[in-house]
Scaffold this motif. Structure first.
Motif, PDB file in Angstrom:
ATOM      1  N   THR A  17     -10.674   6.385  -9.293  1.00  0.00           N
ATOM      2  CA  THR A  17     -10.257   5.770  -8.026  1.00  0.00           C
ATOM      3  C   THR A  17      -9.838   6.836  -7.033  1.00  0.00           C
ATOM      4  OG1 THR A  17      -9.552   3.728  -9.124  1.00  0.00           O
ATOM      5  CG2 THR A  17      -8.580   4.195  -6.972  1.00  0.00           C
ATOM      6  N   PHE A  28      -4.368   2.513  -2.627  1.00  0.00           N
ATOM      7  CA  PHE A  28      -4.089   2.677  -4.052  1.00  0.00           C
ATOM      8  C   PHE A  28      -2.918   3.636  -4.211  1.00  0.00           C
ATOM      9  CE2 PHE A  28      -7.057   5.924  -2.739  1.00  0.00           C
ATOM     10  CZ  PHE A  28      -6.577   7.074  -3.326  1.00  0.00           C
ATOM     11  N   ARG A  73       0.831  -1.204   0.000  1.00  0.00           N
ATOM     12  CA  ARG A  73       0.000   0.000   0.000  1.00  0.00           C
ATOM     13  C   ARG A  73       0.869   1.259   0.000  1.00  0.00           C
ATOM     14  NH1 ARG A  73      -3.894  -1.113   5.010  1.00  0.00           N
ATOM     15  NH2 ARG A  73      -1.906  -1.909   5.810  1.00  0.00           N
ATOM     16  N   ALA A  91      -3.161   5.303 -10.182  1.00  0.00           N
ATOM     17  CA  ALA A  91      -4.570   4.895 -10.132  1.00  0.00           C
ATOM     18  C   ALA A  91      -5.398   5.728 -11.106  1.00  0.00           C
ATOM     19  CB  ALA A  91      -5.109   5.048  -8.716  1.00  0.00           C
TER      20      ALA A  91
END
Length: 581
Positions: free
Chosen positions: A562, A553, A84, A558
């Motif tokens: 998103t 994300f 992440r 992204a």
């Protein structure tokens, strides 16, 4: 075994012991409080480098690097980010804490006029006849009817309770007949200075008052600070869930300071005159108790007048890493498009002769700016329309070049315009560059106010509303981002900054979009710079506060959609986990 052999073995053993003694400390791991690993770490340092691990001790970052940090440090807590994104917490340079009061309805969540009316009926039944009903945050684009609320809508639901509901952005409000009667507003009431009372086709007030809805709100009983304090703390904690670890409170006051030291005349420290608003004194009291649990505040101070400001013993920069004084602001040089009364250099589309309204004469504005400059204050005035920006920059320019600041050279005064919605003439931006005047802007306005912009702006101003590329790339102006509660959500601002899209999906001025790295920097490092805190926060670098957020994300890769729907998994404040989804 000969004597010589025994002696050689003793020497060899001693050498090995010495070697082991020297080697042991080198192999020992350094102790830290927190180790975050296996992540995608956006440092937002000058080169925007990407790493995978961060070590934290005593609230600050001690190391940033790769997985080798696990060999160097042992931690009380290790978090596997599992790929992440870890990045600096957001610094929102323009927020107004707005917790719900006891008489409020959650009008910001309504999706139709009928839903608003249902909320009003329920609140009226709860409070009883005659009690005021209030609320903040309605927006016509969120309602199924796609129109403003009116007096008639409110009357149909609550004829026996006075009602005032403030539109999102706080530049207009709608009241019902009972409230207008209390305020003595009818068809003969003239428009107040800097405001406008709207009328229906029959000439009666339709309930909407732009900018000067204090004509009505002055009659609303103010809840006590004691009743609102828990709600303010709840609001502060909630924005941590949005990844906001620092913010500039654009509605701070010194009203409850002692009389003779900046406080409002006729009051004592902490008196109820300041109502339920967050003041500098109240913020310091709250943060003295629980500062390690709440986002850091840089507090604007609404200009209190020359005499009170002279009596106040502090100025910009006073405070600590939890609460500090920021600029004099956001005193409004003009209105806004939620009115709409923003002051333009050209007529509003379809409204010949109407260009909005300014709030100050040149002399009045110069007095405020000059007084603040002499007392060592940074300036951060609200100017949305291009005409207001021109007037503000002229006042700034005169003061900056005539009134020295012993603490800061010209290039480091860090004065800024708040909003900068409609791009001013090139000459004005050239003056800003020469004087190192900065911008605190809200890119989310393009998204949230798309309908209003399309209604009232000509094609050029529509394409260049809330401009980014031209002021930053062409003129070299410094910019930091905020949201101004429209909405409180950095992801909406990032989306609008990189796409220039409104809710309709239409792109407005694609040439004003900026790269993702720049947008992220403007919502992190640049916000810290605006308050002279770039050495302590805003990036992930050793020595800085461990104010960090974890995203599920990568905002560099992204899809824009998103990002728009983005949520935060974790928020750390000084290395302490203060929010986890």
């Amino acid at each position: 075994m000969t004597h010589l052999t025994r002696q050689r073995l003793r020497l060899l053993g001693t050498a090995l012991a010495i070697t082991a003694a020297w080697a042991a400390p080198a192999l020992a791991k350094e102790k830290v409080d927190l180790l975050l690993r296996h992540g995608h770490v956006l440092t937002v340092d000058p080169s925007f480098s990407v790493r995978s691990a961060v070590a934290v001790r005593d609230g600050r970052i001690v190391a940033v690097g790769g997985e080798e940090l696990a060999d160097r440090y042992t931690a009380d807590r290790t978090i596997d980010l599992a790929g992440r994104t870890l990045m600096p917490g957001f610094t929102d340079t323009h927020l107004h804490p707005k917790p719900m009061a006891p008489n409020d309805i959650a009008v910001q969540s309504a999706h139709s006029v009928a839903e608003v009316q249902d909320m009003l009926r329920k609140k009226a039944a709860q409070l009883g006849p005659g009690k005021w009903i209030t609320g903040y945050g309605w927006q016509e684009s969120n309602l199924a009817e796609k129109r403003n609320l009116t007096r008639a809508d409110l009357d149909a639901a609550t004829p026996d309770n006075p009602v005032m509901l403030v539109r999102a952005g706080a530049h207009s409000a709608v009241s019902n007949s009972a409230a207008l009667k209390i305020a003595k507003i009818d068809r003969t009431t003239p428009d107040p200075k800097s405001g406008l009372i709207e009328h229906d086709a029959a000439g009666e007030p339709n309930g909407i008052i732009r900018e000067r809805f204090d004509l009505v709100s002055a009659f609303i009983p103010t809840p006590s600070w004691e009743s609102m304090r828990p709600a303010y703390i709840g609001w502060l904690k909630n924005i941590l869930s949005l990844g906001i670890t620092s913010f500039h409170d654009a509605s701070g006051t010194i009203d409850d300071e002692p009389v003779g030291k900046g406080g409002a005349a006729g009051t004592d420290p902490g008196a109820s005159w300041a109502g339920a608003n967050m003041t500098f004194r109240r913020a310091r009291e709250i943060y003295a108790e629980m500062g390690d649990q709440l986002p850091r505040i840089t507090m604007y101070i609404i200009y209190p007048g020359a005499e009170r400001l002279k009596a106040f013993p502090y100025h910009t920069g006073y405070g600590d890493e939890h609460v500090r004084l920021g600029a004099i602001g956001e005193n409004a040089v003009d209105g806004g498009f939620t009115g709409p009364t923003a002051w333009l250099l050209a007529d509003y589309k379809g409204q010949p002769g109407f260009r909005g309204k300014g709030r100050y004469t040149d002399a009045e504005l110069q007095e405020m700016v000059d007084t603040s400059a002499r007392l060592g204050w940074q300036m951060g005035l609200h100017c949305i329309g291009d005409a207001a920006i021109v007037q503000t920059i002229q006042a700034y320019d005169k003061a900056l070049n005539a009134i020295p600041d012993p603490a800061h050279p010209m290039a480091d005064r860090r004065w800024f315009t708040d909003h900068f919605t409609i791009m001013p003439p090139d000459a004005t931006m050239a003056t800003m560059k020469r004087d190192s005047i900065m911008i605190a802007q809200q890119p989310n306005f393009l998204y949230n106010l798309e309908d209003r912009y399309m209604q009232v702006l000509d094609d050029w101003r529509l394409a260049h509303n809330n401009p980014l590329t031209t002021p930053v790339k062409k003129f070299g102006l410094f910019m930091a981002f905020g949201s101004d509660n429209l909405p409180v959500n950095p992801f909406v601002g990032l989306y609008a900054a990189i796409t220039r899209k409104g809710p309709s999906g239409q792109v407005h001025g694609a040439d004003e979009a900026i790269p993702r790295e720049d947008a992220i920097r403007m919502y992190t490092a640049n916000g810290a710079y605006l308050s002279w805190e770039e050495k302590t926060k805003g990036t992930i670098e050793p020595g800085k506060l461990a104010d960090l957020i974890v995203l599920p994300f990568d905002p560099l890769t992204a899809s824009p959609e998103t990002i728009l729907a983005g949520q935060v998994d974790m928020t750390f404040l000084g290395g302490k986990l203060v929010f986890q989804r």
